[in-house]
Design a protein around this motif. Structure first.
Motif, short mmCIF file in Angstrom:
data_model
loop_
_atom_site.label_atom_id
_atom_site.label_comp_id
_atom_site.label_asym_id
_atom_site.label_seq_id
_atom_site.Cartn_x
_atom_site.Cartn_y
_atom_site.Cartn_z
N GLY A 163 -1.14 29.49 9.67
CA GLY A 163 -2.24 29.77 8.89
C GLY A 163 -0.68 28.97 7.19
O GLY A 163 -0.56 29.30 7.16
N ILE A 164 -1.49 28.63 6.20
CA ILE A 164 -1.07 28.55 4.93
C ILE A 164 -1.15 28.88 3.50
O ILE A 164 -2.42 29.58 4.06
N ARG A 165 -1.05 29.60 3.02
CA ARG A 165 -0.43 30.15 1.71
C ARG A 165 -0.24 28.96 0.39
O ARG A 165 0.54 28.84 0.45
N VAL A 166 -1.93 28.97 -0.58
CA VAL A 166 -1.44 28.09 -1.54
C VAL A 166 -1.98 28.50 -2.83
O VAL A 166 -2.71 29.73 -2.71
N SER A 167 -1.08 28.05 -3.68
CA SER A 167 -1.75 28.87 -4.99
C SER A 167 -2.94 27.65 -5.43
O SER A 167 -2.92 26.15 -5.45
N GLY A 168 -3.94 27.67 -5.07
CA GLY A 168 -5.43 26.97 -5.92
C GLY A 168 -5.00 25.77 -6.92
O GLY A 168 -6.04 24.79 -6.49
N ASN A 169 -4.64 26.25 -7.86
CA ASN A 169 -4.06 25.60 -8.97
C ASN A 169 -2.63 26.19 -9.77
O ASN A 169 -2.79 27.60 -10.26
N ASP A 170 -1.87 25.94 -10.47
CA ASP A 170 -0.49 26.67 -10.72
C ASP A 170 -1.30 27.05 -12.41
O ASP A 170 -0.65 27.84 -12.51
N PHE A 171 -2.57 26.42 -12.40
CA PHE A 171 -2.65 26.74 -14.86
C PHE A 171 -1.88 26.47 -15.36
O PHE A 171 -1.56 27.35 -16.25
N MET A 172 -1.21 25.45 -14.91
CA MET A 172 0.80 25.91 -15.80
C MET A 172 0.74 24.08 -16.11
O MET A 172 0.34 23.16 -15.22
N GLU A 173 0.36 24.09 -17.76
CA GLU A 173 1.20 22.18 -17.90
C GLU A 173 1.99 21.17 -16.74
O GLU A 173 3.22 22.45 -16.30
N GLY A 174 1.62 20.76 -16.15
CA GLY A 174 2.57 19.79 -15.19
C GLY A 174 2.75 20.55 -14.08
O GLY A 174 3.33 20.10 -12.92
N GLY A 175 1.47 21.04 -13.55
CA GLY A 175 1.71 22.23 -12.39
C GLY A 175 0.79 21.73 -11.45
O GLY A 175 0.13 20.32 -12.12
N LEU A 176 0.45 21.22 -10.06
CA LEU A 176 -0.49 21.26 -9.89
C LEU A 176 -1.62 21.82 -9.78
O LEU A 176 -2.19 22.69 -10.31
N THR A 177 -2.85 20.93 -9.73
CA THR A 177 -4.28 21.29 -10.11
C THR A 177 -4.83 21.36 -8.76
O THR A 177 -4.33 21.64 -8.03
N ASN A 178 -6.65 21.44 -8.96
CA ASN A 178 -7.02 22.13 -7.75
C ASN A 178 -7.14 20.47 -7.02
O ASN A 178 -7.67 20.79 -6.05
N SER A 179 -7.22 20.00 -7.56
CA SER A 179 -7.38 18.44 -6.74
C SER A 179 -6.23 17.95 -6.16
O SER A 179 -6.23 17.94 -5.43
N ASP A 180 -5.36 18.25 -6.47
CA ASP A 180 -4.18 17.92 -6.15
C ASP A 180 -3.78 19.15 -5.07
O ASP A 180 -3.56 18.55 -3.56
N VAL A 181 -4.29 20.32 -4.94
CA VAL A 181 -4.31 21.35 -3.54
C VAL A 181 -5.21 21.17 -2.59
O VAL A 181 -4.73 21.16 -1.42
N SER A 182 -5.97 20.89 -3.12
CA SER A 182 -7.52 20.53 -2.45
C SER A 182 -6.91 19.50 -1.16
O SER A 182 -7.04 19.25 0.24
#
Length: 159
Positions: free
Chosen positions: A22-41
């Motif tokens: 299993g992996i643990r991910v941030s589903g969205n960084d909620f930060m400017e320039g961070g990963l979006t949900n689309s990126d993580v998905s």
């Protein structure tokens, strides 16, 4: 993305197919320039192809404007898990602010997650699983709530 996928492939090669990964991910960084949900998905979909068996989704980082354990409403970060769940065929675990049995049940029934992860709620009420079995999962008033004050907690001076 490449580094993460290479690590997953190497771990899968090392442990074989009889052990779940299993992996643990941030589903969205909620930060400017961070990963979006689309990126993580997208990453999670590729990670599934590389050999993972489950994804544990949290939300954001402590540097963002609203720490999940302080100002974020219960269940709010589950939308990130739903975005990932829509892209993968493996179990998705939801985390953060889901210690209320009623909210946890809503998340599961909505299809936003396959499993709920709890940590702080078990520290606040180690009897949570037993209470939910004895009293009924939908009786959130029987559970001691986690107050989510870890980063602002003040401790008494030592004697």
């Amino acid at each position: 993305m490449r580094f993460g996928l290479e690590v997953i492939k190497k771990v899968r090669e090392a442990v074989g197919n009889d052990l779940a990964i299993g992996i643990r991910v941030s589903g969205n960084d909620f930060m400017e320039g961070g990963l979006t949900n689309s990126d993580v998905s997208l990453f999670c979909a590729e990670a599934e192809k590389a050999g993972i068996n489950a994804v544990n989704v949290t939300g954001g980082w402590h540097e963002r404007m609203f720490p999940a354990h302080l100002r974020c409403p219960a269940g709010a970060l589950c939308l990130s898990g739903k975005g990932i769940k829509d892209r993968v065929g493996i179990p998705v675990f939801a985390s953060n602010r889901l210690g209320d049995p009623v909210m946890a049940e809503k998340v599961l029934r909505s299809g936003a997650a396959d499993m709920i992860c709890v940590a702080r709620p078990l520290l606040a009420d180690p009897e949570l699983p037993g209470k939910s079995k004895r009293v009924g999962w939908m009786k959130s008033s029987a559970v001691w709530p986690a107050i989510r004050a870890v980063s602002t907690a003040s401790f008494p001076e030592p004697v």
